[in-house]
Design an enzyme around this catalytic site. Sequence first.
Site, mmCIF file in Angstrom:
data_model
loop_
_atom_site.group_PDB
_atom_site.id
_atom_site.type_symbol
_atom_site.label_atom_id
_atom_site.label_comp_id
_atom_site.label_asym_id
_atom_site.label_seq_id
_atom_site.Cartn_x
_atom_site.Cartn_y
_atom_site.Cartn_z
ATOM 1 N N CYS A 1 1.091 -1.088 -0.088
ATOM 2 C CA CYS A 1 0.083 0.018 0.073
ATOM 3 C C CYS A 1 1.270 0.789 0.003
ATOM 4 C CB CYS A 1 -0.646 -0.079 1.057
ATOM 5 S SG CYS A 1 -1.592 -1.619 1.816
ATOM 6 N N ARG B 1 1.350 0.190 -6.935
ATOM 7 C CA ARG B 1 1.391 -0.448 -5.844
ATOM 8 C C ARG B 1 0.259 -0.373 -5.932
ATOM 9 N NH1 ARG B 1 4.648 0.128 -0.636
ATOM 10 N NH2 ARG B 1 6.292 1.271 -1.347
ATOM 11 N N TRP C 1 -4.771 -1.889 -0.133
ATOM 12 C CA TRP C 1 -5.291 -3.068 -0.558
ATOM 13 C C TRP C 1 -5.406 -4.350 0.641
ATOM 14 C CZ3 TRP C 1 -3.441 -7.998 -1.466
ATOM 15 C CH2 TRP C 1 -3.823 -8.724 -2.386
ATOM 16 N N ASN D 1 1.315 -0.084 6.580
ATOM 17 C CA ASN D 1 1.284 -1.630 5.844
ATOM 18 C C ASN D 1 2.130 -2.662 6.259
ATOM 19 O OD1 ASN D 1 1.459 0.475 3.694
ATOM 20 N ND2 ASN D 1 3.303 1.056 2.834
ATOM 21 N N GLY D 2 1.916 -4.092 6.257
ATOM 22 C CA GLY D 2 2.167 -5.046 6.595
ATOM 23 C C GLY D 2 0.721 -5.828 7.064
ATOM 24 N N GLU E 1 6.969 -15.930 -19.497
ATOM 25 C CA GLU E 1 6.840 -14.679 -19.315
ATOM 26 C C GLU E 1 5.800 -13.952 -20.035
ATOM 27 O OE1 GLU E 1 7.149 -10.214 -17.827
ATOM 28 O OE2 GLU E 1 7.359 -12.510 -17.404
ATOM 29 N N LYS F 1 2.275 -11.977 -18.931
ATOM 30 C CA LYS F 1 1.462 -11.371 -19.186
ATOM 31 C C LYS F 1 0.571 -10.566 -19.379
ATOM 32 C CE LYS F 1 5.072 -8.486 -17.822
ATOM 33 N NZ LYS F 1 5.074 -9.364 -16.644
ATOM 34 N N GLU G 1 -2.311 -10.927 -16.578
ATOM 35 C CA GLU G 1 -1.988 -9.971 -16.304
ATOM 36 C C GLU G 1 -3.458 -9.030 -16.172
ATOM 37 O OE1 GLU G 1 2.168 -9.722 -13.822
ATOM 38 O OE2 GLU G 1 1.973 -8.922 -16.009
ATOM 39 N N HIS H 1 2.581 -34.125 -23.453
ATOM 40 C CA HIS H 1 2.735 -34.446 -21.547
ATOM 41 C C HIS H 1 1.031 -33.970 -21.395
ATOM 42 C CE1 HIS H 1 6.541 -37.118 -20.999
ATOM 43 N NE2 HIS H 1 6.402 -36.168 -22.169
ATOM 44 N N LYS I 1 2.244 -3.762 -7.265
ATOM 45 C CA LYS I 1 3.401 -3.610 -8.025
ATOM 46 C C LYS I 1 4.349 -4.353 -7.128
ATOM 47 C CE LYS I 1 6.606 -2.246 -10.653
ATOM 48 N NZ LYS I 1 6.037 -2.931 -11.986
#
Length: 612
Positions: free
Chosen positions: A2, A27, A74, A100-101, A485, A489, A492, A508, A607
């Site tokens: 946050c 963030r 968040w 935060n935390g 990757e 992307k 996301e 497989h 982020k």
Amino acid sequence: MCGIVGYVGDKSAVGIIVDGLKRLEYRGYDSAGVAVLDADGLQVRRAPGRLKALESVLREKPVTGSIGIGHTRWATHGRPSEENAHPHTDCGGRLVVVHNGILENYLEIKERLASDGHTFKSQTDTEVLAHLIEHHLRGTPRLEQAVRAALREVTGSYAVGVVSAAAPDRLIAAKQGAGSVVVGLGRGEMFIASDIPAILAHTRDVVILEDDDMAVVTAHGVELTTTEGDPVQREPVKILWDPIMAEKGGYRHFMLKEIYEQPRAITDTFRGRIAPETGSVVLPDVSLDPSTVKAIQRVVLVACGTAWHAAMLTRMMVERLAGIPAEVDLASEFRYRDAIVGPETLVIAVSQSGETADTIGAVKAARLKGCPILAVTNVVGSALAREATGVLQMHAGPEIGVASTKAFSTMIVAGYLLGLWLGRQRGALTVEDVKKHIQNLVEIPRLVEKTLELDTSIAALARHLSHATDFLYLGRGVQFPIALEGALKLKEISYIHAEGYAGGEMKHGPIALIADGLPVVALAPRDSSYDRMLGNMEEVRARDGLLIAVCHPGDRAVASKAQHVIEVPPCAELLAPLLTVVPLQLLAYHVAVRRGCDVDQPRNLAKSVTVE
């Protein structure tokens, strides 16, 4: 995860705080709030949703005052709502806390305070801390003493900011294991923030808090102590980032701007670290002495998300260039599996923010076993950098978009530099070898610029693909992490289900998915895996998949199999991922834009993942 911004000085606090919170939107957050101290006491304004909602509240109920604090949240405890948004107050509304935390023992403390008459309005752990500080403030006239006493009672992680009517001239900030906290040094004004871009418009001189630090900040200075009250001396750091770097610069989205910044970011990461004429790589901050380097028997890389994909490539670079056995582990798994490592194992931790909770936890676990630690990170003074034996700093500059692009590329470059450095230190590479590899690296920024010329054609391709519900990405060798990757992307930012697979794994399981025009992105540059990738493409074609191939120019074999071809310039095999990833970034971006998605701030993502 946050954002925190605080101000004390002679200006109106609310505008500075809200502007700082906007600069921390990358963030990720689901609610926001501010608290300002005026002549009538603390005034708190909060709203769920984006900062626009908070600004609307502030227009309806304006606040004034020259000291205050703000937060973007968040959700971890309690759903996104106004009552759960920060800042949180105590019973009497005379102090506020942002945090935060995660406070692991908050329920125990909450029950105790409730039995003492405290009434709680939210489901958050942060509100408990506000009440706990108030509880201790009853027994001491000094706010900082009450904050110290409260923090000694909590377990878990925190980055906190406190404002109280009992001490109307000061902000208090403290940190233990959760993200970053910086104090910005101005003239007649001071700032606190959870990340540097929030305050770059006002100052470039900052003091970075470390674990167990507490700062008492007034308009005229900062007093730094431990949470036990012992004095701490720490020199300010000058931040050289231009504030304009954190703006969109004319691009529609931060993500697109950052994709286009990759040639510059790659150059900045190797600039000053290579000497083409002497065949040497200079990494002074790695801080591994020759005896430690020679004693290394294996390398273990730990990372999360996009950084994990970059770590997979670094593993290959370390093995090929330095001849050291290497492996990659998800940091969230490594930290809990009691890995068999020791002083002969070099642990390389990769994190753009340097604040990723699982990666820092993995590093702490490795340190307990005597491992030398090397941090690869983009943030000066980050928690990861402070935990490590040595640091290999990326120079991507601020990355605002939640979906990492230029930071991923600079992670790859950092891994390449590290492989060359270790190879030379251990005698696995000659001077002539290194000269050749350096020349290959120096050519990459120009080749990335050329690859970016594909943007228009990829945007056109995205029109045909944006309605797909599933994608498959295939790669082999150094292209396998790029397949992962590329799929990440797309997931996301467009919310399309996508999977990345090694080409050899098709039979497989994934081959069962291929039918009826399923888009399959095949990474097929002419490298050591080329012939086998052609075979994978034939298998896709035989099952009516829609093939999108990334290959070298003029490749007729690929063109005869794929419905769509994306041509990237050839280069050295180990560095080819820096080129093949670019069209996949652009494809994800344009598909997401066509689907109307929030490219820079995708849902449910942040982020910096500073909590588990």
